[in-house]
Design a protein around this motif. Structure first.
Motif, PDB file in Angstrom:
ATOM      1  N   CYS A  30       0.823  -1.228   0.000  1.00 22.22           N
ATOM      2  CA  CYS A  30       0.000   0.000   0.000  1.00 22.22           C
ATOM      3  C   CYS A  30       0.852   1.271   0.000  1.00 22.22           C
ATOM      4  CB  CYS A  30      -0.955   0.008   1.180  1.00 22.22           C
ATOM      5  SG  CYS A  30      -0.168   0.317   2.797  1.00 22.22           S
ATOM      6  N   GLY A  31       2.076   1.174   0.518  1.00 21.21           N
ATOM      7  CA  GLY A  31       2.983   2.321   0.452  1.00 21.21           C
ATOM      8  C   GLY A  31       2.825   3.363   1.548  1.00 21.21           C
ATOM      9  N   GLU A  32       2.009   3.087   2.562  1.00 20.71           N
ATOM     10  CA  GLU A  32       1.856   4.085   3.642  1.00 20.71           C
ATOM     11  C   GLU A  32       3.166   4.309   4.380  1.00 20.71           C
ATOM     12  OE1 GLU A  32      -1.615   4.084   6.046  1.00 20.71           O
ATOM     13  OE2 GLU A  32      -2.895   4.058   4.284  1.00 20.71           O
ATOM     14  N   ALA A  62       7.891   5.549  12.435  1.00 22.24           N
ATOM     15  CA  ALA A  62       6.642   5.959  11.772  1.00 22.24           C
ATOM     16  C   ALA A  62       6.125   4.850  10.845  1.00 22.24           C
ATOM     17  CB  ALA A  62       6.849   7.261  10.992  1.00 22.24           C
ATOM     18  N   TRP A  64       6.443   1.662  11.189  1.00 23.48           N
ATOM     19  CA  TRP A  64       5.865   0.612  12.053  1.00 23.48           C
ATOM     20  C   TRP A  64       4.482   1.022  12.557  1.00 23.48           C
ATOM     21  CZ3 TRP A  64       6.095   0.923  17.781  1.00 23.48           C
ATOM     22  CH2 TRP A  64       5.787  -0.279  18.430  1.00 23.48           C
ATOM     23  N   PHE A  65       4.356   2.295  12.958  1.00 20.20           N
ATOM     24  CA  PHE A  65       3.063   2.787  13.425  1.00 20.20           C
ATOM     25  C   PHE A  65       2.043   2.825  12.278  1.00 20.20           C
ATOM     26  CE2 PHE A  65       5.710   4.990  16.754  1.00 20.20           C
ATOM     27  CZ  PHE A  65       5.142   4.376  17.857  1.00 20.20           C
ATOM     28  N   ALA A  66       2.523   3.205  11.090  1.00 20.73           N
ATOM     29  CA  ALA A  66       1.591   3.457   9.984  1.00 20.73           C
ATOM     30  C   ALA A  66       1.106   2.182   9.309  1.00 20.73           C
ATOM     31  CB  ALA A  66       2.253   4.372   8.949  1.00 20.73           C
ATOM     32  N   CYS A  67       1.883   1.116   9.351  1.00 20.37           N
ATOM     33  CA  CYS A  67       1.545  -0.082   8.568  1.00 20.37           C
ATOM     34  C   CYS A  67       0.205  -0.683   8.987  1.00 20.37           C
ATOM     35  CB  CYS A  67       2.633  -1.149   8.722  1.00 20.37           C
ATOM     36  SG  CYS A  67       2.217  -2.651   7.800  1.00 20.37           S
ATOM     37  N   ASN A  70       0.351  -4.625   9.886  1.00 18.09           N
ATOM     38  CA  ASN A  70       1.297  -5.120  10.901  1.00 18.09           C
ATOM     39  C   ASN A  70       2.408  -5.959  10.287  1.00 18.09           C
ATOM     40  OD1 ASN A  70       0.786  -4.119  13.504  1.00 18.09           O
ATOM     41  ND2 ASN A  70      -1.126  -5.294  13.541  1.00 18.09           N
ATOM     42  N   PHE A  74       9.678  -3.645  14.211  1.00 17.54           N
ATOM     43  CA  PHE A  74      10.579  -2.529  14.486  1.00 17.54           C
ATOM     44  C   PHE A  74      11.328  -2.792  15.784  1.00 17.54           C
ATOM     45  CE2 PHE A  74      11.272   1.692  16.486  1.00 17.54           C
ATOM     46  CZ  PHE A  74      12.094   2.250  15.514  1.00 17.54           C
TER      47      PHE A  74
ATOM     48  N   LYS B 170       0.809  -1.441  21.047  1.00 14.78           N
ATOM     49  CA  LYS B 170       1.362  -0.401  20.172  1.00 14.78           C
ATOM     50  C   LYS B 170       0.347   0.741  20.071  1.00 14.78           C
ATOM     51  CE  LYS B 170       1.799  -0.944  15.505  1.00 14.78           C
ATOM     52  NZ  LYS B 170       2.416  -1.458  14.273  1.00 14.78           N
ATOM     53  N   ALA B 173      -1.836   4.762  14.965  1.00 10.09           N
ATOM     54  CA  ALA B 173      -1.284   5.811  14.090  1.00 10.09           C
ATOM     55  C   ALA B 173      -2.085   7.114  14.187  1.00 10.09           C
ATOM     56  CB  ALA B 173      -1.233   5.320  12.646  1.00 10.09           C
ATOM     57  N   ILE B 176      -0.454   9.546  17.130  1.00 13.05           N
ATOM     58  CA  ILE B 176       0.958   9.929  17.115  1.00 13.05           C
ATOM     59  C   ILE B 176       1.173  11.052  16.127  1.00 13.05           C
ATOM     60  CG2 ILE B 176       3.317   9.143  16.745  1.00 13.05           C
ATOM     61  CD1 ILE B 176       1.993   6.306  16.765  1.00 13.05           C
ATOM     62  N   ASN B 178       3.938  13.224  13.930  1.00 10.72           N
ATOM     63  CA  ASN B 178       5.310  13.209  13.437  1.00 10.72           C
ATOM     64  C   ASN B 178       5.462  14.434  12.555  1.00 10.72           C
ATOM     65  OD1 ASN B 178       7.895  12.287  13.205  1.00 10.72           O
ATOM     66  ND2 ASN B 178       7.452  10.624  11.801  1.00 10.72           N
ATOM     67  N   ILE B 238       0.197  10.754  12.257  1.00 11.50           N
ATOM     68  CA  ILE B 238       0.758   9.854  11.240  1.00 11.50           C
ATOM     69  C   ILE B 238      -0.316   9.333  10.284  1.00 11.50           C
ATOM     70  CG2 ILE B 238       1.805   7.546  10.932  1.00 11.50           C
ATOM     71  CD1 ILE B 238       3.798   8.249  13.051  1.00 11.50           C
ATOM     72  N   ALA B 242      -0.220   9.941   6.234  1.00 12.83           N
ATOM     73  CA  ALA B 242      -0.270   8.858   5.253  1.00 12.83           C
ATOM     74  C   ALA B 242      -1.415   9.075   4.271  1.00 12.83           C
ATOM     75  CB  ALA B 242      -0.431   7.517   5.976  1.00 12.83           C
TER      76      ALA B 242
END
Lengths: 88, 396
Positions: A30-32, A62, A64-67, A70, A74, B170, B173, B176, B178, B238, B242
């Motif tokens: 997806c490229g996020e 970032a 790791w958070f954005a994916c 999952n 990280f 965790k 997103a 957070i 950034n 974040i 995105a």
């Protein structure tokens, strides 16, 4: 932007090890992670995200958070390696 | 070979971890602080500074290397690519102190080691040792097993230790921020004094929504001053970053065309471009906030790792230092009682929940600003109420 301008005012100590691992099985391309990485460390190749450099990585996580899948594991670069920020 | 056994191990030598280390050592505990950087503070990016409220609880930081006292806040409102309105609020005494993380945190680490804590740098805690449902120590990236009945996780907003211990999840997103931070140097302190009109923080807000992403998920362009240099930047959540593919460099180059900037900060020389996320709980309706525990059998979690941030301001230094002190005090009590179980360490969570940390993390006022989207006047009033006045009355 030239590579050296992405992270300014910092040193980078090599021999970090692969501290960002992207699972090709879980990644849906997806490229996020690519969008949220200010260091341009990740590219999509063959429909999957891959880490292309750690040299401009500030270890922010970032990606790791954005994916949304999952697919990213990280951790930290080996002790004493990676980014050293002068004016943080 | 390092000694393998301690009363308390603290993961992370930053704002919270160093305070925890000093307090624990002063209580007579055999204390180890493990830090992944070679020099404490060199992995940290912070925009802001140390709030003066910290001095009330931790008076010994008076001696720390502060760069500049902050006694005022200048709030600019942008319109049509220019500064339209400016409101200045002053306080007769400092409300915060500008710092750089590396010298400040190195100084903090030195206070901990002087008190008797051992500091192990260039060492990553890669895992926790768990036995019979208790956290019993850590495994390092050199494969060493370091043991202690109590672990204090001070490893920042990623909370990798808390996750490994099974205490936390965790952060989402949506929760957070950034953003790209820039560090500029002025030719002299006097140049910066002049540009800021004194020892002021300076914020540029965009109530008409012409330049920045919507309020609630973004803050403001902020100038956070040090002695003759300053941090400048904004952050965005974040998930929004995105989705909208925000290009900070384009945003900044537009901003730097503002006449006010050119006039006041035209002499500033860019020294650093860097980024680091921070928790902000901008989505606010998520249930996660405050629901993840901050303790378990043999473990307490402090600072950003525990999700302690002041939602309205994005500040986390006070909550980190304050929770570090509390965790170290509870650790000493637990060891004196010979009980490092969750049922004893729960006292840590009870303490912070009845302290100013609970107030700081439950301040949802950022959301109030976003409610006024489309109504510039209301939004301006709200910004002043949420940011300027609370900041100047020490209640952030």
């Amino acid at each position: 932007m030239a590579k050296k301008e992405r992270v300014l005012g910092a040193e980078w100590v090599p021999d970090t090890g692969d501290f960002i691992k992207i699972s090709p099985e879980l990644c849906n391309g997806c490229g996020e992670c690519v969008v949220v990485c200010f260091g341009d460390c990740i590219k999509i190749r063959g429909g999957k995200a891959v880490v292309v450099t750690y040299e401009t990585c500030t270890e922010c996580g970032a990606c790791w958070f954005a994916c949304p899948e999952n697919a990213i594991e990280f951790s930290w670069p080996r002790g004493g390696t990676g980014i050293k920020i002068e004016y943080g | 070979m390092a000694e393998q056994s301690y009363d308390v191990i603290i993961v992370g030598a930053s704002f919270g971890g160093c305070v925890a280390g000093k307090v624990a050592a002063e209580k007579g505990l055999k204390t180890l602080i493990v830090e992944r950087a070679s020099v404490p503070g060199e992995k940290i990016v912070s925009g802001t500074g140390v709030p003066a409220t910290v001095l009330l609880e931790i008076p010994w930081i008076m001696e720390a290397p502060f760069e500049r006292p902050i006694t005022g806040l200048v709030t600019h409102f942008l319109k049509g690519g220019q500064v339209q309105t400016t409101i200045e609020v002053k306080c007769p005494m400092p409300v915060a102190f500008g710092i750089y993380c590396r010298p400040f945190v190195s100084w903090l680490a030195e206070q901990a080691t002087r008190a008797g804590a051992k500091l192990m740098t260039s060492t990553v805690a890669t895992d926790v040792i768990k036995e019979r449902g208790f956290v019993r120590g850590i495994v390092t990236d050199r494969g060493e097993e370091l043991r202690s009945p109590i672990l204090i996780a001070a490893d920042g907003m990623w909370s990798l230790i808390g996750i490994k211990a099974g205490v936390r999840k965790k952060v989402a997103a949506e929760d957070i921020m950034n953003g790209v931070w820039l560090d500029f140097a002025m030719p002299s302190k006097e140049d910066l004094d002049q540009a800021l009109g004194g020892d002021n923080l300076m914020m540029f807000w965009d109530p008409a929504g012409e330049m920045l992403p919507p309020h609630g998920i973004v803050g403001y362009f902020g100038v956070f001053p040090c002695e003759r240099s300053f941090h400048f930047g904004i952050g965005t959540v974040i998930s929004h970053l995105a989705e909208k593919r925000i290009n900070y460099d384009k945003l900044y180059s537009r901003f730097f065309q503002i006449e006010y900037w050119k006039q006041h900060f035209g002499k500033a020389e860019l020294r650093s471009r860097m980024w680091r996320p921070y928790p902000i709980y901008a989505s606010l309706d998520r249930e996660q906030k405050g629901n993840d525990r901050t303790f378990g059998n043999g473990i307490m979690i402090i600072g950003d790792a525990a999700g302690f941030e002041a939602t309205s301001s994005g500040a986390g230094i006070h909550t980190a230092m304050s929770s570090g002190k509390m965790a170290a005090e509870v650790a000493a009590d637990a060891l004196a009682e010979g009980d490092p179980s969750a049922s004893f360490l729960k006292r840590y969570e009870e303490r912070w929940k009845s302290s100013s940390i609970a107030l700081e993390i439950s301040n949802y006022s950022r959301k109030d600003i976003s409610r006024h989207a489309g109504n510039e006047e209301q939004m301006k009033r709200s910004i002043l109420e949420v940011y300027a006045m609370p900041l100047m009355t020490l209640s952030l």
